[in-house]
Structures are given as structure tokens and as C-alpha cells.
Design a protein around this motif. Structure first.
Motif, PDB file in Angstrom:
ATOM      1  N   GLY A 174      66.538   8.695 112.803  1.00  0.00           N
ATOM      2  CA  GLY A 174      67.153   7.660 111.985  1.00  0.00           C
ATOM      3  C   GLY A 174      66.601   6.277 112.220  1.00  0.00           C
ATOM      4  N   LYS A 175      65.439   6.177 112.876  1.00  0.00           N
ATOM      5  CA  LYS A 175      64.798   4.876 113.096  1.00  0.00           C
ATOM      6  C   LYS A 175      63.981   4.519 111.861  1.00  0.00           C
ATOM      7  CE  LYS A 175      64.590   5.307 118.133  1.00  0.00           C
ATOM      8  NZ  LYS A 175      63.710   5.307 119.336  1.00  0.00           N
ATOM      9  N   HIS A 176      64.546   3.649 111.028  1.00  0.00           N
ATOM     10  CA  HIS A 176      63.933   3.353 109.738  1.00  0.00           C
ATOM     11  C   HIS A 176      62.590   2.651 109.877  1.00  0.00           C
ATOM     12  CE1 HIS A 176      67.486   4.654 107.594  1.00  0.00           C
ATOM     13  NE2 HIS A 176      68.235   3.914 108.381  1.00  0.00           N
ATOM     14  N   GLY A 177      62.420   1.860 110.920  1.00  0.00           N
ATOM     15  CA  GLY A 177      61.153   1.166 111.103  1.00  0.00           C
ATOM     16  C   GLY A 177      59.996   2.133 111.282  1.00  0.00           C
ATOM     17  N   TRP A 178      60.185   3.133 112.134  1.00  0.00           N
ATOM     18  CA  TRP A 178      59.133   4.116 112.369  1.00  0.00           C
ATOM     19  C   TRP A 178      58.956   5.043 111.172  1.00  0.00           C
ATOM     20  CZ3 TRP A 178      55.733   3.181 115.858  1.00  0.00           C
ATOM     21  CH2 TRP A 178      56.083   2.496 117.022  1.00  0.00           C
ATOM     22  N   LEU A 192      64.625  -1.341 103.689  1.00  0.00           N
ATOM     23  CA  LEU A 192      65.568  -2.329 104.219  1.00  0.00           C
ATOM     24  C   LEU A 192      65.689  -2.230 105.731  1.00  0.00           C
ATOM     25  CD1 LEU A 192      68.383  -2.159 101.495  1.00  0.00           C
ATOM     26  CD2 LEU A 192      66.515  -3.822 101.716  1.00  0.00           C
ATOM     27  N   GLY A 193      65.739  -1.000 106.252  1.00  0.00           N
ATOM     28  CA  GLY A 193      65.801  -0.832 107.705  1.00  0.00           C
ATOM     29  C   GLY A 193      64.544  -1.330 108.387  1.00  0.00           C
ATOM     30  N   ALA A 194      63.380  -1.122 107.759  1.00  0.00           N
ATOM     31  CA  ALA A 194      62.128  -1.610 108.336  1.00  0.00           C
ATOM     32  C   ALA A 194      62.089  -3.136 108.332  1.00  0.00           C
ATOM     33  CB  ALA A 194      60.947  -1.054 107.547  1.00  0.00           C
ATOM     34  N   SER A 195      62.656  -3.755 107.306  1.00  0.00           N
ATOM     35  CA  SER A 195      62.692  -5.221 107.253  1.00  0.00           C
ATOM     36  C   SER A 195      63.498  -5.785 108.427  1.00  0.00           C
ATOM     37  CB  SER A 195      63.311  -5.665 105.927  1.00  0.00           C
ATOM     38  OG  SER A 195      63.459  -7.059 105.887  1.00  0.00           O
ATOM     39  N   ASP A 196      64.603  -5.140 108.772  1.00  0.00           N
ATOM     40  CA  ASP A 196      65.404  -5.589 109.910  1.00  0.00           C
ATOM     41  C   ASP A 196      64.714  -5.276 111.240  1.00  0.00           C
ATOM     42  OD1 ASP A 196      67.339  -6.471 108.143  1.00  0.00           O
ATOM     43  OD2 ASP A 196      68.452  -4.575 108.196  1.00  0.00           O
ATOM     44  N   SER A 214      55.218  12.003  95.835  1.00  0.00           N
ATOM     45  CA  SER A 214      56.595  11.800  95.379  1.00  0.00           C
ATOM     46  C   SER A 214      57.594  12.029  96.503  1.00  0.00           C
ATOM     47  CB  SER A 214      56.911  12.753  94.215  1.00  0.00           C
ATOM     48  OG  SER A 214      56.017  12.566  93.147  1.00  0.00           O
ATOM     49  N   ILE A 215      57.364  13.068  97.288  1.00  0.00           N
ATOM     50  CA  ILE A 215      58.277  13.369  98.399  1.00  0.00           C
ATOM     51  C   ILE A 215      58.266  12.253  99.434  1.00  0.00           C
ATOM     52  CG2 ILE A 215      58.712  14.962 100.312  1.00  0.00           C
ATOM     53  CD1 ILE A 215      57.612  17.203  98.531  1.00  0.00           C
ATOM     54  N   LEU A 216      57.068  11.823  99.838  1.00  0.00           N
ATOM     55  CA  LEU A 216      56.979  10.773 100.853  1.00  0.00           C
ATOM     56  C   LEU A 216      57.500   9.438 100.335  1.00  0.00           C
ATOM     57  CD1 LEU A 216      53.630  11.133 102.857  1.00  0.00           C
ATOM     58  CD2 LEU A 216      55.973  11.439 103.633  1.00  0.00           C
ATOM     59  N   SER A 217      57.333   9.176  99.036  1.00  0.00           N
ATOM     60  CA  SER A 217      57.789   7.905  98.474  1.00  0.00           C
ATOM     61  C   SER A 217      59.301   7.771  98.585  1.00  0.00           C
ATOM     62  CB  SER A 217      57.367   7.796  97.013  1.00  0.00           C
ATOM     63  OG  SER A 217      55.962   7.798  96.886  1.00  0.00           O
ATOM     64  N   GLY A 218      60.014   8.884  98.451  1.00  0.00           N
ATOM     65  CA  GLY A 218      61.467   8.834  98.587  1.00  0.00           C
ATOM     66  C   GLY A 218      61.891   8.367  99.972  1.00  0.00           C
ATOM     67  N   TYR A 219      61.260   8.895 101.019  1.00  0.00           N
ATOM     68  CA  TYR A 219      61.579   8.467 102.385  1.00  0.00           C
ATOM     69  C   TYR A 219      61.117   7.032 102.635  1.00  0.00           C
ATOM     70  CZ  TYR A 219      62.499  13.408 103.198  1.00  0.00           C
ATOM     71  OH  TYR A 219      63.004  14.680 103.134  1.00  0.00           O
ATOM     72  N   LEU A 220      59.999   6.650 102.020  1.00  0.00           N
ATOM     73  CA  LEU A 220      59.488   5.289 102.202  1.00  0.00           C
ATOM     74  C   LEU A 220      60.453   4.262 101.619  1.00  0.00           C
ATOM     75  CD1 LEU A 220      56.958   3.571 103.061  1.00  0.00           C
ATOM     76  CD2 LEU A 220      56.202   3.778 100.689  1.00  0.00           C
ATOM     77  N   VAL A 221      60.938   4.514 100.418  1.00  0.00           N
ATOM     78  CA  VAL A 221      61.850   3.573  99.767  1.00  0.00           C
ATOM     79  C   VAL A 221      63.167   3.475 100.535  1.00  0.00           C
ATOM     80  CG1 VAL A 221      63.216   3.187  97.683  1.00  0.00           C
ATOM     81  CG2 VAL A 221      60.813   3.850  97.495  1.00  0.00           C
ATOM     82  N   ASP A 222      63.663   4.608 101.015  1.00  0.00           N
ATOM     83  CA  ASP A 222      64.926   4.602 101.765  1.00  0.00           C
ATOM     84  C   ASP A 222      64.831   3.788 103.050  1.00  0.00           C
ATOM     85  OD1 ASP A 222      66.113   6.171  99.863  1.00  0.00           O
ATOM     86  OD2 ASP A 222      65.718   8.068 100.900  1.00  0.00           O
ATOM     87  N   ALA A 223      63.611   3.653 103.599  1.00  0.00           N
ATOM     88  CA  ALA A 223      63.455   2.987 104.894  1.00  0.00           C
ATOM     89  C   ALA A 223      63.049   1.524 104.775  1.00  0.00           C
ATOM     90  CB  ALA A 223      62.404   3.736 105.728  1.00  0.00           C
TER      91      ALA A 223
END
Length: 469
Positions: free
Chosen positions: A126-130, A341-345, A330-339
């Protein structure tokens, strides 16, 4: 009698195979019946296949030869079985070779395992940055391989259609990321990532191509088709006009219905821009195709270089790989978009910088590599078709398309990109238009475009987005 006829047919097939093998070995290998004869080389010890005498049907010598071969022929399968076996083996070899060329041969594919790693980190840590970082690394080789498969398909479609395919599938990553973000209601991420793709293509990609080509060909001035560049510059200015008016209408507060008029204007302008882009395709591919013919710079030398370039995979393999790679992106883009906001923090980095700078650099990996490669080969017309053509497609097709898709989804996606982003786009189009008006390039023009992109990147790093979408 049937045995003699069958033996005679095999002998004749083998004789034809030996004769043709000296002329066209590839054709022999691609013919299962002739290959069957070639594989029966052991019979050569018992039958003199080099003699030109015909084998009579009723001679005793022929009967003796047939009898001596009966033991070996019992073990040979029928021709249909042999042909099916050869086809299966050939398909297997082609599949292994295609996998090696697309997935293993390129050095950039060393980044492919980071995609599955990002998915595992998403579910177990659940580490959005990584997750964001490894998703970016995993998408880079996929975007580059999309460009490679498109280039292979372009060998079979011709240069004009091939350039259009290159721009289309080169922008597939941006379109997929935008649709996922739009589905999640992240309208500002969509706007900024598409804006960043235009800026990246026009400043970074084109600048690196001009710089690399100018360094390799430092003793000459590289030239390109100025007429085609002027047409693309006009389309980019039209896109700026479509994006500028909703922003001006909003910030001057001169709307008839505040908050609604700009949305209606954006949807109307998007439909007009889509019509304009369709007309541009007809203009490019049908009515004025000669306008986009590349200029002859080196005469016979270019023709010799083109003859040396041959496709490495078939057109059906290229289509198959385009489908597989698009699904994986397409699959990876879904995880990228979800992360995002977390990566920004996690990285203490503005969302605007991630959307405008980082995402487009990854999405434009295919265009970046292709544009530099063609510029180093002194084929600037193809370079402009990739870099400027991609920017034109994003501004005149992808952005209006996302507005229409948001309209269908019920999301208020509009062309109001905010004042700072719109001004950046306007200045960028003007700078690039001035660079292209002479129809020549050198390393200094490329250096100026790269430095302009660094200024833009620094500006978005200190920019705080006023929107709270």
C-alpha cells in the motif's frame, strides 16, 4: 503399382527440391512437400537420384529398388501428417523468434519486471510512492515497444499511413491514462497530462531530435518539408484558440451562465476540432498526399539505406503485439493513476509537476526514441511527423475526444485548462512555429528547445494548482 507411383512422386519431389535448393533455398524450406523429399536424403545411398534416366513403371530394376526401399518407407508418415508437423514446427519457431525480438532483444526491456512488481506492492504494502515509481518504470519499455511494433507495421502500410499509426499508437499510453483518470473524476490530471504531452513532444522530443541530428551531421544544415510543418503549426494554433477562449471566458467572468457556459462552449469547440482533425486526415492521406512527401536530401544514398531496412516481424505479429502491449499498458495505467495523489504526498512533489512533466515523459518514450533515431539518420520529415504530428493529434483529437467521453460519462471535462497552463501552451506553440518557419534545423535550435522545456518544468515544480478537483 500404387507403391511404384508413390515412390516415383517422392523421387521427383526430391529431384525438384535438390534443383530448387540451389536457386531458392528459402522457398524449398517453406514448402512442406519438397522439404519432405529433402529429409529423405538417406535414400540417396540406395537410389541414384543424380541420374537423368527416367524410371520405367514395369522394369525389374525399378521393382528391385522399390523392394529395397519398402522397409524404410513403412516408417514414413503420410504427406498430410508431415505437412501438419512441419507447419506446427514452423509456427512454434516463429512464435519463439517473435517473443525474443519484441520482449528480450531490446535492452530497455530490462525494466519490464517492474510492472508486476508495482502490482504486488499495491496489494501487499500500500505504499503509493513506490507503486507510482515502479509503474512508471514498467510503462517505459511498454511505450517503447508499442512504438517498435507500430514501426514494423508501417513497413507493410507505407510511410504516410505508417506515420499516422506511429503517432496514434504512440499516444495510446496518454489516452489510456486519461480515460482511467477521467473515470475516477481526476479532471485536472487529465488536462495537465495531455498538456504535458504536447509540451514534451514540441520542446523535449523535437529539441533532442534536432540536437542529436545536428551533432551527427554538424557539417551540414538539415532540411525538412516546410509546407507540411506550416500546416501542422496552423492546426496547433487552432487548438490553442479552442483551449484559450473557455479560459478567458471563465477568468473575465463574462459568461451568460457562470460555470455552465464554458462547459457548453468546450463541448461545441471539441466537436469542431474533431471535424477539423478528420478534414486534416483527408487532406494528408487523400487530396494533398504529395505535400507530405519527404524531400530528397541524399538521392541514391537514402534509397540504399531504405533498402537495407527490412521488417523483423510479420504484419500479423505486429498487430498481435500491439493488442497485447495495449492491454498491459491499460492494466498498469490503472495502478499508476490510483497512486498519483499518494506519490505526491510521499515525494513532496506537486501533482501538477507529476501530471505535466513525469507522466508525459513516460508516455512519450516511443516518440522520443523514434524521433531521435530518424534525426540521426537525416530523415527530419519523419522526425517532424512523429513529434509535431503527435502534438497535433493530442491537441486536435485526444483532448476533444476526452471532452466528449467525459460528456458521455457525466464528468464536467472542459477545455478550461486554467490561465497558467493555457499561457504556457500558447508561448510554446509560438516558439516552435518560429523554429520551423525556415525549414531547416541544427543543434543550436535543438538546444534552445531543450532549455525552454527545462524552464517549463521548473515553472510547474513551483506552481500550485488553484483547482481543487
Amino acid at each position: 503399382m500404387k507403391v511404384e507411383l508413390r515412390e516415383r512422386e517422392m523421387v521427383e519431389s526430391w529431384k525438384k527440391a535438390k534443383a530448387l535448393k540451389k536457386v531458392d533455398s528459402f522457398w524449398v524450406k517453406s514448402n512442406p512437400l519438397l522439404l519432405l523429399g529433402l529429409e529423405m536424403g538417406a535414400i540417396d545411398e540406395k537410389v541414384d537420384l543424380e541420374s537423368d534416366e527416367e524410371i520405367p513403371f514395369s522394369s525389374s530394376s525399378a521393382t528391385n529398388k522399390v523392394d529395397s526401399l519398402n522397409f524404410e518407407m513403412v516408417h514414413w508418415p503420410s504427406r498430410p501428417v508431415m505437412a501438419n508437423s512441419w507447419i506446427a514446427r514452423h509456427v512454434g519457431i516463429r512464435a519463439v523468434r517473435s517473443i525474443y525480438i519484441v520482449l528480450l532483444k531490446a535492452k530497455i526491456n530490462i525494466l519490464l519486471p517492474f510492472g508486476p512488481l508495482a502490482i504486488l506492492l499495491h496489494y501487499f504494502t500500500g505504499k503509493h510512492g513506490w507503486v507510482f515509481f515502479f509503474s512508471l518504470l514498467g510503462i517505459i519499455p511498454l511505450a517503447e515497444r508499442l512504438g517498435y511494433a507500430t514501426e514494423q507495421l508501417a513497413f507493410y502500410t507505407g510511410p504516410t499511413v505508417g506515420g499516422l499509426l506511429n503517432a496514434t499508437f504512440g499516444n495510446a499510453t496518454e489516452m489510456i491514462i486519461s480515460i482511467y483518470a477521467l473515470k475516477n473524476g481526476m479532471i485536472r490530471v487529465v488536462q495537465q497530462s495531455l498538456l504535458g504531452s504536447i509540451l514534451s513532444n514540441m520542446l523535449l522530443v523535437l529539441g533532442c531530435a534536432f540536437f542529436s541530428g545536428g551533432i551527427i551531421h554538424y557539417n551540414k544544415v538539415q532540411e525538412f518539408n516546410k509546407s507540411a510543418a506550416v500546416v501542422n503549426s496552423g492546426l496547433l494554433l487552432m487548438a490553442v484558440m479552442g483551449i484559450l477562449f473557455p479560459a478567458v471566458l471563465h477568468f473575465t467572468r463574462t459568461e451568460v451562465h457562470f460555470g455552465k457556459s464554458e462547459l457548453v462552449l468546450s463541448r461545441f469547440s471539441s466537436c469542431i476540432m474533431l471535424v477539423a482533425y478528420a478534414s486534416y486526415l483527408f487532406f494528408q492521406l487523400r487530396s494533398h498526399r504529395s505535400l507530405y512527401n519527404p524531400i530528397d536530401e541524399e538521392g541514391d544514398n537514402n534509397e540504399d539505406c531504405d533498402e537495407d531496412e527490412v521488417p523483423e516481424i510479420t504484419h500479423w505479429e505486429a498487430i498481435g503485439w500491439l493488442s497485447v502491449l495495449t492491454v498491459w499498458v491499460s492494466i498498469l495505467s490503472g495502478y499508476l493513476v490510483d497512486a498519483i495523489l499518494g506519490a505526491s504526498d510521499s515525494f513532496n512533489m506537486p501533482v501538477a509537476f507529476i501530471s505535466v512533466i513525469l507522466l508525459p515523459i513516460v508516455g512519450n518514450a516511443a516518440e522520443h526514441a523514434s524521433a531521435i533515431m530518424f534525426a540521426m539518420k537525416d530523415k527530419l520529415d519523419i522526425t517532424l511527423g512523429v513529434a509535431i504530428g503527435s502534438s497535433t493529434q493530442i491537441s486536435m483529437f485526444v483532448i476533444p475526444f476526452c471532452v466528449v467521453v467525459g460528456w458521455i460519462m457525466g464528468e464536467p471535462m472542459d477545455l478550461n485548462f486554467q490561465l497558467f497552463e493555457t499561457a504556457t501552451l500558447f508561448i510554446t506553440v509560438l516558439v516552435v512555429a518560429f523554429m520551423l518557419q525556415e525549414g531547416t534545423s541544427n543543434y543550436f535550435k535543438g538546444l534552445m528547445l531543450i532549455l525552454c522545456y527545462l524552464i517549463v518544468a521548473a515553472s510547474f515544480f513551483v506552481h500550485v494548482d488553484p483547482s481543487n478537483d
